[in-house]
Design a protein around this motif. Structure first.
Motif, PDB file in Angstrom:
ATOM      1  N   LEU A 321      49.225  51.024  61.397  1.00 10.09           N
ATOM      2  CA  LEU A 321      50.083  50.002  61.840  1.00 10.09           C
ATOM      3  C   LEU A 321      51.005  49.584  60.438  1.00 10.09           C
ATOM      4  N   PHE A 322      50.208  49.144  59.426  1.00 11.51           N
ATOM      5  CA  PHE A 322      50.866  48.569  58.168  1.00 11.51           C
ATOM      6  C   PHE A 322      51.374  49.764  57.352  1.00 11.51           C
ATOM      7  N   ASN A 323      51.108  51.136  57.730  1.00  8.97           N
ATOM      8  CA  ASN A 323      51.938  52.131  57.205  1.00  8.97           C
ATOM      9  C   ASN A 323      51.312  52.113  55.705  1.00  8.97           C
ATOM     10  N   ILE A 324      49.950  52.024  55.518  1.00  9.68           N
ATOM     11  CA  ILE A 324      49.202  52.026  54.285  1.00  9.68           C
ATOM     12  C   ILE A 324      48.655  53.484  53.917  1.00  9.68           C
ATOM     13  N   SER A 325      49.101  53.638  52.461  1.00  9.19           N
ATOM     14  CA  SER A 325      48.627  55.007  52.196  1.00  9.19           C
ATOM     15  C   SER A 325      46.833  55.017  52.075  1.00  9.19           C
ATOM     16  N   ALA A 326      46.715  56.442  52.132  1.00 10.50           N
ATOM     17  CA  ALA A 326      45.317  56.656  52.449  1.00 10.50           C
ATOM     18  C   ALA A 326      44.480  56.347  51.236  1.00 10.50           C
ATOM     19  N   GLN A 327      44.983  56.011  49.828  1.00 16.73           N
ATOM     20  CA  GLN A 327      44.423  55.629  48.507  1.00 16.73           C
ATOM     21  C   GLN A 327      44.170  54.191  48.740  1.00 16.73           C
ATOM     22  N   GLU A 328      44.887  53.410  49.495  1.00 19.27           N
ATOM     23  CA  GLU A 328      44.515  51.770  49.373  1.00 19.27           C
ATOM     24  C   GLU A 328      43.603  51.346  50.311  1.00 19.27           C
ATOM     25  N   LEU A 329      42.853  50.264  49.849  1.00 17.75           N
ATOM     26  CA  LEU A 329      41.747  49.915  50.537  1.00 17.75           C
ATOM     27  C   LEU A 329      41.943  48.411  50.762  1.00 17.75           C
ATOM     28  N   LEU A 330      41.775  48.076  52.405  1.00 17.03           N
ATOM     29  CA  LEU A 330      42.139  46.877  52.877  1.00 17.03           C
ATOM     30  C   LEU A 330      41.133  45.828  52.451  1.00 17.03           C
ATOM     31  N   VAL A 331      41.759  44.679  51.865  1.00 21.71           N
ATOM     32  CA  VAL A 331      40.817  43.502  51.590  1.00 21.71           C
ATOM     33  C   VAL A 331      41.094  42.142  52.333  1.00 21.71           C
ATOM     34  N   PHE A 332      42.127  41.658  52.310  1.00 26.41           N
ATOM     35  CA  PHE A 332      42.685  40.483  52.651  1.00 26.41           C
ATOM     36  C   PHE A 332      43.969  40.270  53.536  1.00 26.41           C
ATOM     37  N   GLY A 333      43.400  40.121  54.837  1.00 22.14           N
ATOM     38  CA  GLY A 333      44.376  39.966  55.989  1.00 22.14           C
ATOM     39  C   GLY A 333      44.867  38.665  55.966  1.00 22.14           C
ATOM     40  N   PHE A 334      46.096  38.193  56.540  1.00 14.84           N
ATOM     41  CA  PHE A 334      46.452  36.831  56.757  1.00 14.84           C
ATOM     42  C   PHE A 334      47.579  36.715  57.805  1.00 14.84           C
ATOM     43  N   ARG A 335      47.759  35.473  58.265  1.00 16.05           N
ATOM     44  CA  ARG A 335      48.919  35.245  59.283  1.00 16.05           C
ATOM     45  C   ARG A 335      49.756  34.154  58.670  1.00 16.05           C
ATOM     46  N   ILE A 336      51.160  33.901  58.819  1.00 11.74           N
ATOM     47  CA  ILE A 336      52.037  33.111  58.156  1.00 11.74           C
ATOM     48  C   ILE A 336      52.812  32.604  59.480  1.00 11.74           C
ATOM     49  N   GLY A 337      53.173  31.287  59.346  1.00 17.19           N
ATOM     50  CA  GLY A 337      54.202  30.774  60.567  1.00 17.19           C
ATOM     51  C   GLY A 337      54.112  29.430  60.075  1.00 17.19           C
ATOM     52  N   LYS A 338      54.954  28.732  61.257  1.00 14.20           N
ATOM     53  CA  LYS A 338      55.263  27.332  61.412  1.00 14.20           C
ATOM     54  C   LYS A 338      54.314  26.831  62.218  1.00 14.20           C
ATOM     55  N   ALA A 339      53.998  25.568  61.636  1.00 12.79           N
ATOM     56  CA  ALA A 339      52.742  24.821  62.567  1.00 12.79           C
ATOM     57  C   ALA A 339      52.817  23.243  62.363  1.00 12.79           C
ATOM     58  N   HIS A 340      52.148  22.545  62.919  1.00 20.27           N
ATOM     59  CA  HIS A 340      51.920  21.131  62.497  1.00 20.27           C
ATOM     60  C   HIS A 340      51.077  21.064  61.449  1.00 20.27           C
ATOM     61  N   SER A 341      51.244  19.881  60.500  1.00 12.76           N
ATOM     62  CA  SER A 341      50.385  19.877  59.391  1.00 12.76           C
ATOM     63  C   SER A 341      48.808  19.568  59.871  1.00 12.76           C
ATOM     64  N   ILE A 342      48.066  20.037  58.871  1.00  9.28           N
ATOM     65  CA  ILE A 342      46.809  19.596  59.151  1.00  9.28           C
ATOM     66  C   ILE A 342      46.401  18.564  58.321  1.00  9.28           C
ATOM     67  N   MET A 343      45.666  17.165  59.018  1.00 10.49           N
ATOM     68  CA  MET A 343      45.506  16.078  58.416  1.00 10.49           C
ATOM     69  C   MET A 343      44.159  15.898  57.685  1.00 10.49           C
ATOM     70  N   THR A 344      43.167  16.946  58.228  1.00 12.66           N
ATOM     71  CA  THR A 344      41.880  16.791  57.595  1.00 12.66           C
ATOM     72  C   THR A 344      41.891  18.078  56.258  1.00 12.66           C
ATOM     73  N   ARG A 345      41.296  17.406  55.357  1.00 12.60           N
ATOM     74  CA  ARG A 345      41.257  18.630  54.323  1.00 12.60           C
ATOM     75  C   ARG A 345      39.703  18.776  53.942  1.00 12.60           C
TER      76      ARG A 345
END
Ligand SMILES: Cc1cc2nc3c(=O)[nH]c(=O)nc-3n(C[C@H](O)[C@H](O)[C@H](O)COP(=O)(O)O)c2cc1C
Length: 354
Positions: A321-345
């Protein structure tokens, strides 16, 4: 370097993300012949199934190093970094030399302190294509890694189905479940006492889920509830969260070695800080990719054979789906978007060795 600058740089460094906020780092500072920070990995901090050969911890070290580079520039220092200066010692992660230089003010410095993991559903929002381009190209000067980001709706929906397995697996594997729940801090007092782990209020639970959540700390109950579909519901929530994202991404490495995992962590932190600068929320989805990565290190993770099959299938589908070549190895997935801020750190332990 004066103590004030050192403290500021360390304050920024420790805000780095780490798997379950385990903070697997220790530093030693010396000022002769030049100002140097030696960064060490603490291998016993993260004993999870995800952290085979310290893969997850090395990613966290990459983020820690990136924070040092950005904050050092901010306070007028350039850095010269040697990764794994003693090849025989995999816990000696980096030797970082500092030289005085003209200060370089970067918006990413402020983002270091605002950045956090956002596990809530995101809002409908289209990230301008020029901003996606900035995020995709932000690691172009980092060797050994590639960043793949898609904002295409049909791809996001298809990828969401695969990424959903990340959270579902935690409720289908006793060891993973036990480990993750051990890192949850159930009150402010507990989070302040340990200064690590994940505060309950950072887990993205809504008002209906929050009272129910302490019950599913109990593995026998989870097993029982799985008969009526608990882990499937967790998976559906993960899928829904991914579908709510404006973009999904994955960082790949060219070879499965520790240097590239550090670089992957640097790239992840840069994307995360740039997202924060663009006022976008970010959540890593890394458990599943790290299990895929282990298979590429010729190691079968400690999960059932049925799950190993699913991890293999997830690799095929993500790569496709990401159209990644056979030589590359998957490591770090993520999602990005708009959201309410998080109050607790989340909290951090001090890294100051002085
Ligand atoms: C290597 C790595 C893997 C992570 N995997 C996940 C994940 O799969 N899901 C998730 O929600 N957060 C994940 N995180 C986020 C951490 O749990 C988070 O950074 C940590 O608890 C500190 O919280 P903060 O990011 O809000 O400062 C990961 C972070 C790192 C560095």
């Amino acid at each position: 370097m004066n103590t004030q600058s050192l403290n500021k740089i360390l304050e920024a460094a420790i805000r780095a993300p780490s798997g379950d906020n385990l903070q697997p780092w220790k530093i030693e500072v010396s000022s002769t012949p030049s100002f140097t920070i030696d960064l060490y990995n603490l291998p016993d901090k993260d004993g999870s199934t995800y952290n085979y050969l310290q893969n997850a911890s090395y990613i966290a070290h990459g983020a820690f190093i990136e924070n040092i580079i950005i904050s050092a520039k901010h306070f007028g220092y350039s850095t010269d970094i040697k990764l794994f200066p003693e090849e025989a010692n995999p816990d000696f992660v980096a030797k970082i030399h500092f030289e005085e230089a003209a200060p370089e003010i970067s918006p990413l410095y402020d983002a270091i302190f605002k950045r956090c993991t956002n596990r809530y559903p995101f809002k409908a929002y289209e990230i301008p294509s020029e901003n996606i381009k900035i995020l995709s190209e932000i690691g172009d000067d980092i060797d050994g890694i590639d960043i793949h980001i898609t904002a295409e709706r049909s791809l996001i929906n298809a990828l969401a189905k695969i990424f959903a397995f990340n959270d579902r697996l935690v409720f289908e594997n006793k060891l993973l479940h036990e480990f993750v729940f051990k890192q949850i801090r159930w009150s402010n007092a507990q989070a302040e006492a340990t200064l690590d782990g994940m505060h309950i209020d950072t887990l993205g639970l809504n008002f209906l889920e929050k009272p129910f959540f302490p019950l599913i700390k109990n593995w026998p109950l989870v097993e029982l509830l799985n008969n009526i579909g608990l882990s499937k519901i967790i998976g559906l929530k993960g899928k829904y969260n991914c579908r709510s994202a404006s973009a999904l991404g994955i960082i790949t490495v060219k070879t499965a070695d520790k240097h590239n995992l550090i670089r992957c962590g640097q790239a992840a932190q840069r994307i995360w800080l740039e997202a924060e600068h663009q006022e976008l929320a970010f959540q890593p989805i890394v458990g599943l990719p790290l299990l895929i990565f282990q298979l590429n290190q010729n190691h079968i993770p400690n999960v059932s054979s049925k799950h190993v099959e699913k991890i293999h299938a997830a690799e095929r589908e993500l790569t496709n789906l990401f159209n990644i070549s056979a030589q590359e190895l998957l490591v770090f997935g993520f999602r990005i978007g708009k959201a309410h801020s998080i109050m607790t750190r989340t909290y951090r332990k001090s890294a100051n060795p002085l």
